[in-house]
Design a protein around this motif. Structure first.
Motif, PDB file in Angstrom:
ATOM      1  N   ALA A  41     -38.647 -36.719 -80.931  1.00 48.51           N
ATOM      2  CA  ALA A  41     -39.719 -35.783 -80.579  1.00 48.51           C
ATOM      3  C   ALA A  41     -39.127 -34.428 -80.214  1.00 48.51           C
ATOM      4  O   ALA A  41     -37.967 -34.329 -79.787  1.00 48.51           O
ATOM      5  N   THR A  42     -39.914 -33.394 -80.360  1.00 39.56           N
ATOM      6  CA  THR A  42     -39.485 -32.046 -79.985  1.00 39.56           C
ATOM      7  C   THR A  42     -39.061 -32.007 -78.514  1.00 39.56           C
ATOM      8  O   THR A  42     -39.756 -32.542 -77.651  1.00 39.56           O
ATOM      9  N   GLY A  43     -37.916 -31.396 -78.241  1.00 36.02           N
ATOM     10  CA  GLY A  43     -37.417 -31.312 -76.875  1.00 36.02           C
ATOM     11  C   GLY A  43     -36.432 -32.392 -76.511  1.00 36.02           C
ATOM     12  O   GLY A  43     -35.827 -32.334 -75.431  1.00 36.02           O
ATOM     13  N   THR A  44     -36.225 -33.374 -77.382  1.00 36.73           N
ATOM     14  CA  THR A  44     -35.285 -34.459 -77.099  1.00 36.73           C
ATOM     15  C   THR A  44     -33.851 -33.994 -77.302  1.00 36.73           C
ATOM     16  O   THR A  44     -33.511 -33.410 -78.332  1.00 36.73           O
ATOM     17  N   VAL A  62     -30.389 -40.971 -76.620  1.00 39.82           N
ATOM     18  CA  VAL A  62     -31.083 -39.919 -75.875  1.00 39.82           C
ATOM     19  C   VAL A  62     -30.228 -39.498 -74.679  1.00 39.82           C
ATOM     20  O   VAL A  62     -29.669 -40.333 -73.963  1.00 39.82           O
ATOM     21  N   ALA A  63     -30.123 -38.182 -74.479  1.00 42.83           N
ATOM     22  CA  ALA A  63     -29.323 -37.630 -73.379  1.00 42.83           C
ATOM     23  C   ALA A  63     -30.147 -36.629 -72.589  1.00 42.83           C
ATOM     24  O   ALA A  63     -31.158 -36.109 -73.074  1.00 42.83           O
ATOM     25  N   GLY A  64     -29.725 -36.344 -71.390  1.00 41.85           N
ATOM     26  CA  GLY A  64     -30.373 -35.314 -70.589  1.00 41.85           C
ATOM     27  C   GLY A  64     -30.008 -33.935 -71.113  1.00 41.85           C
ATOM     28  O   GLY A  64     -28.848 -33.680 -71.445  1.00 41.85           O
ATOM     29  N   CYS A  65     -30.965 -33.042 -71.180  1.00 42.21           N
ATOM     30  CA  CYS A  65     -30.707 -31.718 -71.752  1.00 42.21           C
ATOM     31  C   CYS A  65     -29.847 -30.847 -70.844  1.00 42.21           C
ATOM     32  O   CYS A  65     -29.277 -29.854 -71.314  1.00 42.21           O
ATOM     33  N   GLY A  71     -26.927 -32.650 -79.669  1.00 46.14           N
ATOM     34  CA  GLY A  71     -28.017 -31.965 -80.356  1.00 46.14           C
ATOM     35  C   GLY A  71     -29.282 -31.891 -79.530  1.00 46.14           C
ATOM     36  O   GLY A  71     -29.444 -32.614 -78.542  1.00 46.14           O
ATOM     37  N   GLU A  72     -30.186 -31.005 -79.942  1.00 51.61           N
ATOM     38  CA  GLU A  72     -31.484 -30.842 -79.285  1.00 51.61           C
ATOM     39  C   GLU A  72     -32.546 -30.610 -80.359  1.00 51.61           C
ATOM     40  O   GLU A  72     -32.433 -29.664 -81.143  1.00 51.61           O
ATOM     41  N   VAL A  73     -33.542 -31.465 -80.393  1.00 52.81           N
ATOM     42  CA  VAL A  73     -34.599 -31.350 -81.395  1.00 52.81           C
ATOM     43  C   VAL A  73     -35.516 -30.186 -81.037  1.00 52.81           C
ATOM     44  O   VAL A  73     -36.107 -30.161 -79.963  1.00 52.81           O
ATOM     45  N   ALA A 148     -19.757 -29.423 -77.447  1.00 57.43           N
ATOM     46  CA  ALA A 148     -21.109 -29.915 -77.194  1.00 57.43           C
ATOM     47  C   ALA A 148     -21.969 -28.867 -76.499  1.00 57.43           C
ATOM     48  O   ALA A 148     -21.475 -27.874 -75.955  1.00 57.43           O
ATOM     49  N   LEU A 149     -23.278 -29.093 -76.514  1.00 56.43           N
ATOM     50  CA  LEU A 149     -24.220 -28.261 -75.770  1.00 56.43           C
ATOM     51  C   LEU A 149     -24.216 -28.708 -74.310  1.00 56.43           C
ATOM     52  O   LEU A 149     -24.013 -29.885 -74.014  1.00 56.43           O
ATOM     53  N   THR A 150     -24.492 -27.778 -73.415  1.00 52.25           N
ATOM     54  CA  THR A 150     -24.457 -28.115 -71.986  1.00 52.25           C
ATOM     55  C   THR A 150     -25.761 -27.814 -71.266  1.00 52.25           C
ATOM     56  O   THR A 150     -25.881 -28.076 -70.071  1.00 52.25           O
ATOM     57  N   GLU A 151     -26.735 -27.248 -71.988  1.00 50.70           N
ATOM     58  CA  GLU A 151     -28.036 -26.974 -71.399  1.00 50.70           C
ATOM     59  C   GLU A 151     -29.077 -26.901 -72.504  1.00 50.70           C
ATOM     60  O   GLU A 151     -28.742 -26.838 -73.690  1.00 50.70           O
ATOM     61  N   SER A 152     -30.346 -26.913 -72.112  1.00 49.27           N
ATOM     62  CA  SER A 152     -31.409 -26.810 -73.104  1.00 49.27           C
ATOM     63  C   SER A 152     -31.474 -25.392 -73.674  1.00 49.27           C
ATOM     64  O   SER A 152     -31.255 -24.409 -72.965  1.00 49.27           O
TER      65      SER A 152
END
Length: 304
Positions: A41-44, A62-65, A71-73, A148-152
């Motif tokens: 889903a968007t935001g995952t 699934v991971a915490g943003c 990745g982030e959808v 990797a990404l570290t925030e939304s």
């Protein structure tokens, strides 16, 4: 645009990948909830096997943003369902994904300048196998090309004020028009390029109108007005390109319009953004040579 839109092609469901998925699940029992790529889903925010978004996979964790993640959808899209429709093939599916993900991207990150330069856009598409099982879901995701990404990365309308929304919606519409450049060769398809330039000119005209009609806060009026005047100048340059009679003339007019637009981005646009509290990091553009190689568009090498 600060975002590097490389749109790396990622297959949605791997053939015979159950062993890979099982091992992935086992290694992520404490990391998060395993989820099918068909159900994102968007935001995952999520992690993938080996951290490689370019690989084939059918499950993610699934991971915490606000935690480290791969990745982030930012959007999802369902291919229209037609009874008995055959799988369109990988290339056709990727074209659909690229078109839709590009269209939907700005709704999630409206201030595209705020997206780190190391972030690219990826997408996950149905494979032949998953299509036959009813999968029609395309997932568009951000991922970093440097760790990797570290925030939304979410910067949607809910996080912006009225003035920021007007400014970004106008700017993003122009960016979408610019991104619609034909992929055919200019020397063989001048009418398509002329039509594109005319659409870009119209987008700049609407952009300028929106800036002119809005009631800006006093602290931003001078810089926004200067940006509006430069947009009006861009309208004329792109209109001139749209009326080019020959491919080599179009190429030259395109170069003039493009260079003027780049200069504006680096000056007045950044100042107006600063006055409105938006990101002021200049966007990253493709190098001219890379763009030329992608389009195969230069009918007269050295014309620019």
């Amino acid at each position: 645009m600060a975002l590097v839109s490389s749109l790396v092609l990622v297959a949605g469901v791997a053939y015979g990948g159950e062993g890979l998925v099982a091992g992935f699940r086992g290694g992520l029992q404490n990391a998060g909830l395993s989820r099918s790529t068909m159900d994102l889903a968007t935001g995952t925010c999520f992690d993938v096997p080996g951290g490689d978004l370019r690989a084939e996979f059918s499950q993610v964790a699934v991971a915490g943003c606000q935690e480290t993640h791969d990745g982030e959808v930012y959007a999802t899209y369902r291919v229209p369902q037609r009874s008995g429709a055959r799988y369109p093939g990988e290339e056709a599916m990727w074209r659909i994904a690229e078109e839709q993900c590009t269209r939907l991207q700005d709704g999630y990150t409206m201030d595209t300048w705020a997206v780190p330069r190391t972030v690219s856009s990826y997408f996950m598409t149905p494979s032949q196998h998953s299509w036959d099982r009813g999968d029609r879901a395309i997932a568009c995701a951000f991922g970093s090309t440097d760790g990797a990404l570290t925030e939304s990365l979410r910067r949607d309308a809910s996080s912006l004020n009225e003035h920021q929304l007007v400014y970004l919606r106008a700017a993003n519409a122009t960016s979408q028009a610019l991104a619609g450049v034909p992929t055919t060769k200019l020397a063989e398809d001048l009418p398509s390029y002329r039509g594109w330039a005319l659409r870009v000119s119209a987008a700049f005209a609407e952009h300028a109108r929106l800036l002119k009609d809005h009631q800006w806060p006093a602290s931003a009026r001078r810089n926004v007005a200067a940006r509006q005047r430069q947009l009006a100048s861009a309208v004329r340059l792109w209109d001139r390109a749209s009326r080019s009679s020959r491919a080599e003339v179009f190429w030259q007019n395109w170069g003039v319009a493009e260079r003027a637009s780049d200069l504006q981005v680096q000056t007045r646009d950044a100042k107006a953004r600063a006055a409105l509290g938006l990101d002021t990091t200049p966007p990253v553009h493709e190098e001219t040579a890379e763009r030329d190689a992608r389009l195969g568009a230069d009918p007269t090498p050295g014309a620019r």
